[in-house]
Design a protein around this motif. Structure first.
Motif, mmCIF file in Angstrom:
data_model
loop_
_atom_site.group_PDB
_atom_site.id
_atom_site.type_symbol
_atom_site.label_atom_id
_atom_site.label_comp_id
_atom_site.label_asym_id
_atom_site.label_seq_id
_atom_site.Cartn_x
_atom_site.Cartn_y
_atom_site.Cartn_z
ATOM 1 N N PHE A 17 -26.412 10.384 7.361
ATOM 2 C CA PHE A 17 -25.370 9.912 6.462
ATOM 3 C C PHE A 17 -25.818 8.710 5.641
ATOM 4 C CE2 PHE A 17 -22.340 12.611 8.803
ATOM 5 C CZ PHE A 17 -21.751 13.207 7.714
ATOM 6 N N ALA A 18 -26.578 7.823 6.257
ATOM 7 C CA ALA A 18 -27.058 6.676 5.492
ATOM 8 C C ALA A 18 -28.022 7.141 4.405
ATOM 9 C CB ALA A 18 -27.733 5.671 6.414
ATOM 10 N N ALA A 19 -28.912 8.060 4.756
ATOM 11 C CA ALA A 19 -29.895 8.525 3.771
ATOM 12 C C ALA A 19 -29.224 9.367 2.689
ATOM 13 C CB ALA A 19 -31.004 9.313 4.464
ATOM 14 N N VAL A 20 -28.306 10.233 3.110
ATOM 15 C CA VAL A 20 -27.583 11.019 2.105
ATOM 16 C C VAL A 20 -26.704 10.073 1.279
ATOM 17 C CG1 VAL A 20 -25.828 12.809 1.746
ATOM 18 C CG2 VAL A 20 -27.639 13.174 3.421
ATOM 19 N N VAL A 243 -38.544 14.850 -13.866
ATOM 20 C CA VAL A 243 -39.234 14.252 -12.723
ATOM 21 C C VAL A 243 -38.586 12.919 -12.368
ATOM 22 C CG1 VAL A 243 -41.261 12.782 -12.483
ATOM 23 C CG2 VAL A 243 -41.535 15.175 -12.455
ATOM 24 N N GLY A 244 -38.309 12.119 -13.386
ATOM 25 C CA GLY A 244 -37.666 10.826 -13.154
ATOM 26 C C GLY A 244 -36.320 11.011 -12.474
ATOM 27 N N GLN A 245 -35.557 11.993 -12.931
ATOM 28 C CA GLN A 245 -34.234 12.234 -12.336
ATOM 29 C C GLN A 245 -34.372 12.674 -10.879
ATOM 30 O OE1 GLN A 245 -31.220 11.538 -13.215
ATOM 31 N NE2 GLN A 245 -30.123 12.668 -11.618
ATOM 32 N N ALA A 246 -35.393 13.470 -10.572
ATOM 33 C CA ALA A 246 -35.583 13.910 -9.178
ATOM 34 C C ALA A 246 -35.853 12.705 -8.279
ATOM 35 C CB ALA A 246 -36.714 14.923 -9.088
ATOM 36 N N PHE A 247 -36.725 11.807 -8.719
ATOM 37 C CA PHE A 247 -37.007 10.613 -7.910
ATOM 38 C C PHE A 247 -35.781 9.711 -7.811
ATOM 39 C CE2 PHE A 247 -41.706 11.110 -9.107
ATOM 40 C CZ PHE A 247 -42.032 11.668 -7.883
ATOM 41 N N PHE A 248 -35.127 9.544 -8.947
ATOM 42 C CA PHE A 248 -33.925 8.692 -8.993
ATOM 43 C C PHE A 248 -32.897 9.205 -7.998
ATOM 44 C CE2 PHE A 248 -29.869 7.165 -10.380
ATOM 45 C CZ PHE A 248 -30.045 6.083 -11.220
ATOM 46 N N SER A 249 -32.631 10.497 -8.071
ATOM 47 C CA SER A 249 -31.544 11.046 -7.288
ATOM 48 C C SER A 249 -31.861 11.066 -5.792
ATOM 49 C CB SER A 249 -31.212 12.444 -7.789
ATOM 50 O OG SER A 249 -29.966 12.836 -7.287
ATOM 51 N N LEU A 250 -33.132 11.253 -5.445
ATOM 52 C CA LEU A 250 -33.488 11.277 -4.021
ATOM 53 C C LEU A 250 -33.799 9.876 -3.484
ATOM 54 C CD1 LEU A 250 -35.757 14.474 -3.961
ATOM 55 C CD2 LEU A 250 -33.502 14.228 -2.922
ATOM 56 N N SER A 251 -33.550 8.858 -4.284
ATOM 57 C CA SER A 251 -33.793 7.460 -3.861
ATOM 58 C C SER A 251 -35.247 7.208 -3.501
ATOM 59 C CB SER A 251 -32.938 7.077 -2.644
ATOM 60 O OG SER A 251 -31.592 7.192 -2.922
ATOM 61 N N GLY A 255 -38.817 1.972 -2.443
ATOM 62 C CA GLY A 255 -38.848 1.318 -1.135
ATOM 63 C C GLY A 255 -37.720 1.729 -0.206
ATOM 64 N N THR A 256 -36.674 2.351 -0.779
ATOM 65 C CA THR A 256 -35.504 2.688 0.029
ATOM 66 C C THR A 256 -35.840 3.569 1.234
ATOM 67 O OG1 THR A 256 -33.988 2.476 -1.813
ATOM 68 C CG2 THR A 256 -33.304 3.926 -0.019
ATOM 69 N N MET A 257 -36.485 4.679 0.981
ATOM 70 C CA MET A 257 -36.718 5.607 2.091
ATOM 71 C C MET A 257 -37.814 5.086 3.026
ATOM 72 S SD MET A 257 -34.426 7.929 2.059
ATOM 73 C CE MET A 257 -33.160 8.550 0.946
ATOM 74 N N LEU A 258 -38.694 4.244 2.502
ATOM 75 C CA LEU A 258 -39.663 3.575 3.382
ATOM 76 C C LEU A 258 -38.907 2.663 4.344
ATOM 77 C CD1 LEU A 258 -42.397 2.522 0.788
ATOM 78 C CD2 LEU A 258 -42.785 4.066 2.713
ATOM 79 N N SER A 343 -26.300 1.395 -3.648
ATOM 80 C CA SER A 343 -26.764 0.085 -4.118
ATOM 81 C C SER A 343 -27.271 -0.778 -2.960
ATOM 82 C CB SER A 343 -25.668 -0.640 -4.898
ATOM 83 O OG SER A 343 -24.580 -0.933 -4.059
ATOM 84 N N ILE A 344 -26.634 -0.649 -1.786
ATOM 85 C CA ILE A 344 -27.154 -1.438 -0.660
ATOM 86 C C ILE A 344 -28.575 -1.001 -0.328
ATOM 87 C CG2 ILE A 344 -24.947 -2.069 0.415
ATOM 88 C CD1 ILE A 344 -25.234 0.246 2.297
ATOM 89 N N SER A 345 -28.851 0.281 -0.517
ATOM 90 C CA SER A 345 -30.188 0.767 -0.194
ATOM 91 C C SER A 345 -31.197 0.380 -1.279
ATOM 92 C CB SER A 345 -30.175 2.284 0.024
ATOM 93 O OG SER A 345 -30.084 2.972 -1.201
ATOM 94 N N LEU A 346 -30.686 -0.038 -2.427
ATOM 95 C CA LEU A 346 -31.581 -0.547 -3.481
ATOM 96 C C LEU A 346 -31.953 -2.005 -3.233
ATOM 97 C CD1 LEU A 346 -29.897 0.978 -6.651
ATOM 98 C CD2 LEU A 346 -32.302 1.198 -6.071
ATOM 99 N N LEU A 347 -31.012 -2.730 -2.644
ATOM 100 C CA LEU A 347 -31.242 -4.153 -2.405
ATOM 101 C C LEU A 347 -32.049 -4.374 -1.120
ATOM 102 C CD1 LEU A 347 -30.382 -6.801 -3.813
ATOM 103 C CD2 LEU A 347 -28.426 -6.915 -2.262
ATOM 104 N N GLU A 348 -31.851 -3.493 -0.162
ATOM 105 C CA GLU A 348 -32.444 -3.649 1.164
ATOM 106 C C GLU A 348 -33.972 -3.887 1.168
ATOM 107 O OE1 GLU A 348 -30.966 -3.934 4.118
ATOM 108 O OE2 GLU A 348 -32.813 -3.890 5.275
ATOM 109 N N PRO A 349 -34.764 -3.100 0.414
ATOM 110 C CA PRO A 349 -36.211 -3.305 0.482
ATOM 111 C C PRO A 349 -36.626 -4.726 0.101
ATOM 112 C CG PRO A 349 -35.735 -1.227 -0.580
ATOM 113 C CD PRO A 349 -34.419 -1.930 -0.425
ATOM 114 N N ALA A 350 -36.066 -5.262 -0.975
ATOM 115 C CA ALA A 350 -36.426 -6.617 -1.391
ATOM 116 C C ALA A 350 -35.956 -7.627 -0.352
ATOM 117 C CB ALA A 350 -35.810 -6.930 -2.757
#
Ligand code: PHE
Length: 477
Positions: A17-20, A243-251, A255-258, A343-350
């Motif tokens: 759920f967090a990743a989705v 390609v950009g949209q695929a990366f964008f959409s899958l986060s 750094g998010t999925m790392l 958005s939390i998953s965007l901030l988390e890596p930094a």
């Protein structure tokens, strides 16, 4: 060094759920439809799906695997995996490019759009959408004339907001504030739990919307638009955008999925999780398209309207449908939640990096990173009004990108989605295929020699890098 920012996910469900939750966001419901619209529809959609399967999924698996292997913030995780393979620690820069260039850059304007979503919750709650239909300019008209008149109302509503920089700054600040607050407090069981209920609720409301669109909109036209490709419309820019949209959409690549992989218990299957994440994400994007385009065609709106698309189409339908005030409000509430879980998953890596490396506490790190994203985001806010026609790269002849004025917003979005993300994806695939130890990756995925592992390895080693290099070079030149 601070210990793990949060512990392991409490269960497989919680992780999924967090990743989705991270993957499903504005990228699916706001960005995907308008990107498809701007890039000619079905051909873009099919190329996008192919990229999700052959490039997105392998990179997603790579990030989760490397993340779990390293177990630290993205930058240090990559360093660790590189060192284990006796390679240069400077590979960690991939993590830096992602977390700072990609993650904070993306968050800067993600938050501006999410701010509009917040504003639309209030509008919906106060019945703004049904007022479109009750307006004297619409009342008494029927058919195309009524549609045209209501379209004017809906466009006026969003344009009034765009034209008000102060309001937009306030909403942008509110959204970043919520994001910073949640990240600073740590992602607690409350959020994990909330996401578990809210994501299905979003899905459910989307299905209701599709049903409504199917019944009242131009459903057949929408199907043709989304699924009957005209490949003569495909240019190298379309392919890069897909390609950009695929990366964008899958986060991916920021750094998010790392980071999320670092909290992943060893017992959870990475390839199965990746399949679930990719399938849900793509499913939501397609369903969003099926909810939006029938309305676009029914009301004579332009499919290539750009970022304002969903704010113009959906409210028209909410205004017309029974219970639209409730559904409309609820829809924007859920969209805001989908945006927050992203958005939390965007901030988390930094944040995890500041904590780990600089020894800053979590609050300080979150406020610091959030302030940076907020400040950069102001450029996007003003791109909708005061600086709409300002083209910062005009002096080198870049005044338009894919038909849109190359103002700050367009440039930042293009740089993140069409440059940083594809290049980041290329570097990550290369890293997983050529730099990290094959046996480490295999062991971490818990897969035997051959089969799925081999397919993945061939994809990240021999397929993704050359394909991405080709796409990036031809898309940018
Ligand atoms: N995937 C999110 C969306 O579609 C955006 C996002 C990108 C989130 C990268 C995290 C990392 O809205």
């Amino acid at each position: 060094m601070a210990s793990g920012v949060h512990e392991q996910w409490s269960s497989r469900m919680a992780f999924i759920f967090a990743a989705v939750g991270s993957a499903v966001g504005l990228g699916n419901i706001w960005r995907f439809p308008y990107m498809a619209g701007e890039n000619g529809g079905a051909a873009f959609v099919l190329i996008y799906i192919a990229f999700v399967v052959f490039i997105g999924m392998p990179v997603l698996m790579a990030e989760l695997t490397i993340g779990r292997r390293g177990g630290m913030s993205p930058i240090n995780t990559i360093k660790k995996v590189a060192l284990a393979a006796k390679k240069h620690p400077r590979w960690s820069w991939i993590g830096g490019l992602g977390a700072f260039g990609g993650g904070l850059g993306l968050l800067s304007y993600y938050s501006v759009i999410a701010g509009l979503v917040l504003a639309y919750i209030i509008k919906g709650a106060f019945g703004a959408f049904s007022k479109f239909w009750a307006d004297p300019s619409v009342a008494g008209l029927t058919g195309d004339a009524a549609n045209a008149a209501v379209r004017v109302q809906s466009a006026a509503e969003i344009n009034t907001l765009f034209a008000d920089p102060a309001m937009m700054v306030i909403w942008h600040l509110a959204f970043i504030g919520i994001t910073v607050y949640i990240v600073a407090r740590g992602i607690n069981a409350g959020l994990e739990k909330a996401v578990t209920y809210l994501m299905p609720a979003l899905f459910f409301i989307l299905l209701i919307l599709v049903g409504y669109s199917m019944a009242t909109g131009e459903f057949a036209m929408a199907i043709a638009y989304l699924f009957e490709p005209d490949f003569s419309k495909v240019t190298s820019e379309t392919v890069l955008a897909a390609v950009g949209q695929a990366f964008f959409s899958l986060s991916l690549t920021v750094g998010t999925m790392l980071a999320y992989g670092a909290y992943l218990p060893k017992t959870i299957s990475i390839h199965k999780s990746a399949a679930i994440i990719a399938a849900s994400d793509t499913g939501v994007a397609l369903i969003a398209g099926l909810a939006i385009f029938p309305l676009v065609f029914a009301y004579g709106l332009q499919p290539d309207a750009g970022p304002s698309l969903i704010f113009e189409t959906l409210p028209i339908a909410f205004g017309a449908m029974p219970g639209g005030q409730i559904f409309g409000t609820l829809f924007f509430v859920l969209l805001a939640i989908a945006a927050i879980t992203s958005s939390i998953s965007l901030l988390e890596p930094a944040v995890s990096y500041f904590e780990e490396k600089q020894g800053m506490n979590r609050w300080k790190s979150a406020i610091f990173a959030g302030t940076a994203a907020f400040t950069i985001g102001l450029l996007s806010v003003f791109s909708y009004n005061t600086w709409a026609d300002m083209t910062p790269l005009g002096f080198i002849g870049i005044t338009e990108i894919n038909g849109a004025t190359a103002n700050f917003y367009t440039l930042i979005d293009f740089t993140v989605a069409n440059i940083i993300m594809p290049v980041g994806g290329l570097l990550l695939a290369f890293f997983a295929g050529w730099v990290a130890l094959r046996k480490d990756m295999m062991e971490e995925m818990g897969l035997p020699e051959g089969g799925i592992f081999e397919i993945w390895h061939v994809l990240v080693k021999y397929v993704c890098p050359p394909v991405l290099i080709f796409i990036i070079i031809s898309g940018l030149t």
